[in-house]
Write an enzyme that holds these catalytic residues in place. Structure first.
Site, PDB file in Angstrom:
ATOM      1  N   SER A   1       0.860  -1.190   0.000  1.00  0.00           N
ATOM      2  CA  SER A   1       0.000   0.000   0.000  1.00  0.00           C
ATOM      3  C   SER A   1       0.891   1.233   0.000  1.00  0.00           C
ATOM      4  O   SER A   1       2.101   1.148   0.216  1.00  0.00           O
ATOM      5  CB  SER A   1      -0.853   0.004   1.262  1.00  0.00           C
ATOM      6  OG  SER A   1       0.010   0.089   2.386  1.00  0.00           O
ATOM      7  N   LYS A   2       0.270   2.369  -0.199  1.00  0.00           N
ATOM      8  CA  LYS A   2       1.005   3.623  -0.211  1.00  0.00           C
ATOM      9  C   LYS A   2       1.725   3.808   1.138  1.00  0.00           C
ATOM     10  O   LYS A   2       2.895   4.175   1.194  1.00  0.00           O
ATOM     11  CB  LYS A   2      -0.005   4.745  -0.438  1.00  0.00           C
ATOM     12  CG  LYS A   2       0.628   6.013  -0.844  1.00  0.00           C
ATOM     13  CD  LYS A   2      -0.395   7.017  -1.277  1.00  0.00           C
ATOM     14  CE  LYS A   2       0.333   8.334  -1.331  1.00  0.00           C
ATOM     15  NZ  LYS A   2      -0.435   9.463  -1.580  1.00  0.00           N
TER      16      LYS A   2
END
Ligand code: GLU
Length: 496
Positions: free
Chosen positions: A262-263
């Protein structure tokens, strides 16, 4: 549908292009080109609340930087446009009407409050995930339960409505995925999906299916996160009576510490997440492309280095893996080193002049810069590191590296000054790496000390650092005057 391969990359312009998105684009491109097909860019901008102005430009720039060429898209439309969904509203309305007429979809007038009450009621009676489905739709306000005159009246009065897909009650939806094989889902778990929203915009599902059909897409290649949407799409294809494109869902990209990359995870692990970051941080495009190609695919032998053209030749869907692919940043740097070293020094030198903000490097003689590049490029992972590691080629050291200074011992000043006396005698023409090395040997032999005893302090004096490129070649390039000036300064500052 024609036999030609047509694929699409269909990003939503909600932010900068994620590297996962770039990999999806790349796999689509490799697959299309392997089959002499077309790569289409479609901008899925139906969600106005998440729309980001610069996103489309960023997508175009990122694809161009990676070498992915668009055969049809918003900027170079073919015959099957427009290529932005926000410009295709009429098309979606036409098809929604068609589904209502054929009995596969219906109008629903329920307000947000009414939907909330329905969910609450069902939850209270023990249903943990209430849905608007074959059972609940019977007690809601829609064109299946209301008399047709009332439906007309509401529509004529301009009352807000959505169009929902009439998902069959108990069916198994099956499809073949080129990567995952046979996939099946029970309709029991599906909502009566909204197809047209109350603002008149289609949802992703309707727009995506209509466009894939209208644009004659032969293969849908997208990330695994879309797998759970596919049964809804299958139902839509069936409702329209259309042939479905081949489906391929790519494995997730995983973080080295486990879980989806994920970011937030990427940030905490120091992995740049957007293609833009890689551009700005001066990664080599060929390296990122080669690396991403291998993130979920391999040609089945132990080869690792391939240009985009070679990847096109090699890419086949049956070699895409099902399991998640772990993002290995070290491996990416390994690719980067390879593609950097492959370039002629001259090319790197002129690129350096473009990327640096340091005027003094822009003004450096081309030939000098090229030679410095030759000495440095095998020692760095990225082009910008050449400027950091090689800063001593462009200016006298402003300070001496603290760790390196630990190697400046009691006898260092004496040895360095003896060396200075040796090389002072050399003419400019004699000031060459080989001679500079012989001079060093002559000092250490005279003083009967090891090589490092003089080498290290000399490196500190001349470069300010404890490590770096070949010292004698570096001194030759720096020239006699600079080397002597630096030695004098160091002796002055470091003499104990
Ligand atoms: N608009 C979707 C996305 O942002 C497209 C998914 C698909 O390829 O169907 O990725």
């Amino acid at each position: 549908m024609s036999n030609s391969v047509r694929v699409r990359f269909a990003p939503s312009p909600t932010g900068y292009l994620h590297i996962g998105g770039l990999r999806t684009a790349l796999y689509n491109y490799l697959f299309a080109k392997h089959h002499n097909g077309d790569f289409i860019l479609r901008i899925e901008d139906t969600d106005q609340s998440r729309y980001v102005e610069e996103a489309e430009e960023d997508i175009l720039k990122s694809l161009a930087w990676s070498g992915i060429e668009i055969d049809e898209g918003p900027e170079n439309p073919g015959d099957l446009g427009p290529y932005r969904q926000s410009e295709r509203k009429d098309i979606y309305h036409k098809y929604a009407d068609q589904l209502i007429e054929s009995g596969h979809a219906y109008y629903a007038f329920d307000t947000t409050d009414e939907l909330g009450q329905m969910r609450e009621r069902l939850q209270k009676s023990g249903n943990p995930s209430p849905k608007y489905d074959a059972i609940t739709r019977q007690s809601m306000k829609n064109s299946l339960t209301l008399p047709s005159e009332e439906v007309e009246k509401r529509l004529d009065a301009g009352e807000e409505y959505v169009v929902r897909l009439k998902v069959p009650r108990r069916e198994t939806v099956r499809f073949e995925d080129l990567i995952r094989g046979h996939v099946s889902f029970e309709t029991k778990g599906l909502d009566d999906q909204v197809l047209l929203k109350s603002d008149g915009m289609p949802t992703y599902h309707l727009a995506n299916v209509v466009d894939d059909h209208e644009m004659q897409i032969s293969h849908v290649i997208r990330g695994e996160e879309w797998l759970s949407s596919t049964p809804k799409h299958v139902l839509l294809y069936q409702a329209f009576g259309w042939e479905m494109p081949e489906m391929a869902h790519l494995p997730l990209i995983m973080s080295p510490s486990g879980g989806k990359l994920s970011k937030r995870k990427a940030e905490s692990e120091g992995i740049p997440i957007n293609t833009k970051d890689y551009i700005e941080q001066h990664y080599e495009a060929d390296a990122l492309v080669n690396f991403l190609a291998y993130l979920g695919w391999s040609p089945g032998d132990d080869s690792e280095i391939h240009s985009l053209q070679e990847l096109i030749q090699l890419f086949t869907m049956d070699r895409v893996s099902k399991g998640g692919a772990v993002f290995n940043h070290k491996k990416l740097l390994w690719y980067n080193e390879h593609y950097l070293r492959e370039q002629p020094d001259k090319v790197i030198a002129s690129r350096l002049k473009e990327i640096t903000e340091r005027d003094q490097i822009k003004e450096v003689d081309d030939n000098y810069l090229e030679k410095a590049v030759g000495l440095l490029k095998d020692r760095v992972s990225k082009i910008d590191e050449i400027l950091e590691m090689g800063s001593f080629f462009f200016e006298d050291p402003k300070e001496y590296d603290e760790n390196a200074l630990k190697k400046w011992k009691a006898d260092s000043a004496e040895l360095v000054s003896l060396y200075k006396s040796e090389i002072e005698e050399l003419s400019d023409e004699e000031f060459k790496a080989a001679t500079l090395k012989t001079s060093l040997e002559s000092v250490i032999n005279k003083k009967e000390v090891g090589f490092g005893k003089l080498m290290m302090p000399l490196r500190i004096a001349v470069t300010g650092q404890g490590f770096g490129p070949d010292l004698f070649a570096s001194m030759e390039l720096l020239g006699k005057e600079t080397v002597l000036r630096r030695i004098v300064t160091a002796l002055d500052e470091l003499e104990q």
